[in-house]
Scaffold this active site. Sequence first.
Site, short mmCIF file in Angstrom:
data_model
loop_
_atom_site.label_atom_id
_atom_site.label_comp_id
_atom_site.label_asym_id
_atom_site.label_seq_id
_atom_site.Cartn_x
_atom_site.Cartn_y
_atom_site.Cartn_z
N THR A 203 1.13 -1.00 0.05
CA THR A 203 -0.08 0.11 0.05
C THR A 203 1.13 0.99 0.00
O THR A 203 1.82 0.86 0.43
CB THR A 203 -1.31 -0.37 1.24
OG1 THR A 203 -0.47 0.95 2.09
CG2 THR A 203 -2.00 -1.43 1.28
N CYS A 204 0.26 2.74 -0.08
CA CYS A 204 1.01 3.57 -0.06
C CYS A 204 1.19 4.05 1.07
O CYS A 204 1.70 5.05 1.17
CB CYS A 204 0.15 5.03 -1.13
SG CYS A 204 -0.40 4.54 -2.96
N ASP A 205 0.82 3.51 2.17
CA ASP A 205 1.21 4.03 3.52
C ASP A 205 2.67 3.70 3.68
O ASP A 205 2.79 2.43 3.97
CB ASP A 205 0.04 3.05 4.40
CG ASP A 205 -0.29 4.46 5.65
OD1 ASP A 205 0.88 4.43 5.94
OD2 ASP A 205 -1.14 4.59 6.11
N ALA A 206 2.87 4.58 4.86
CA ALA A 206 5.03 4.23 5.19
C ALA A 206 4.98 3.04 6.17
O ALA A 206 5.61 2.80 6.67
CB ALA A 206 5.12 5.77 5.31
N ASN B 261 -6.55 0.42 -0.42
CA ASN B 261 -5.20 0.43 -1.82
C ASN B 261 -5.80 -0.24 -2.42
O ASN B 261 -5.12 -0.52 -3.50
CB ASN B 261 -3.92 0.56 -1.45
CG ASN B 261 -3.49 1.84 -0.91
OD1 ASN B 261 -2.06 2.02 -1.24
ND2 ASN B 261 -4.61 3.07 -1.75
#
Length: 389
Positions: free
Chosen positions: A337-340, A377
């Site tokens: 996903t784009c989440d760090a 996502n």
Amino acid sequence: MATHLSSVPSAPRAAGDGFATVDDMVAALRPAHPVFCLRPAVLESAARRFVEAFPGRVLYAVKCNPHPWVLSALHDGGVRDFDTASLPEIESVKGLFPGANAYFHHPVKSRDAIRRAYRDYGVRQFTIDHPAELEKLLDECGGGGIEVEVRFATPPGFATFDLSTKFGATPEHAVRLLRAVADKGLTPTLAFHVGSQCTSPEAYRIALLLAGQILDAAEVPIASLNVGGGFPAAYPNAAPPPLDTYFAEIAAGVRLLELPDDCGLLCEPGRALVADGCSLVVQVDLRKDQVLYVNDGIFGSLSETVHGKADFAVRRVRPGGGAASPNEIQFTVFGPTCDANDRLPFTWILPDDVREGDWIEVSQVGAYSNALATHFNGFYTDKFVTIGA
Ligand SMILES: Cc1ncc(COP(=O)(O)O)c(C=O)c1O
């Protein structure tokens, strides 16, 4: 209550979904999405061992892995009773095994769920930890012939995550609840849960001592005592004692209670029955030096690395790729996903020649993996295959 039937997979086992080994599966499917590799024989024998060794009745906690192939393998191993927490779980159990018992052991239930469980599925066992929940049961079941399990909270500190911060009456309240259940003409039972991934068998002894104090004070006969789940999986970073140590501790603690012969003993394990029976194959989407970006992560099937602090074993799978490099190094691992935050809390130790397109098999992911996966996502997998006979 809204039902979420789509979250309980019900697809029949499809032809072509069985493989002798994980490497065979990867060679045949070259999967671009994560794949759960179930070992029905491992699940079945874990269930059989538990059912044979536990000194009472074993309910499987469906929440841990509700996949129908998992439920079927456990049923094949002798599990006939199921701890359920929602109508979809009850529907799933009753749909697969009409003769099995579904216990509604969530301490907080909607009125609609209580009513439908009682009326449509014949559920007769319910849990409470508060007087208002007892009132709901009386209203919705018409007071008819139900067992009401009073759950009390246990001391923290023995398990990877504690459930008693959310559920469980204090001993004083449990005494009052047991009496209230009996006064209403219902059948009282008593329960606790020491917390999940409990690596200290003594947690059960301490909880059983508390149970004894509650029963002495309540002076109400109970139909059964439920020692809950919490039995651990032997993840590489956990070294729990063997399950027999837990069973011996429980048997000794129960003996001290001097319960009448007709009082049943129950447990409701999840993790210990299913953790070892499933692995997950993920693919490397990108390598940056010692950082891997793979196609599953903490918002998907690997959240248990965070909640359960499980440091799963991994191995590289590269069909036809020859021997792996003998040099192993540590990799930081990010999910898709784009989440760090989608970063595993543990590094993976893998051959230093791992590259984009390689597959990685993650072991022991049977517990709280697919059950907790989100669609964040747009990343989600429900691809299951079976491995072995
Ligand atoms: C009421 C209840 N029973 C059983 C379980 C299964 O616990 P475990 O997987 O730790 O055995 C849980 C887990 O949350 C639970 O809430």
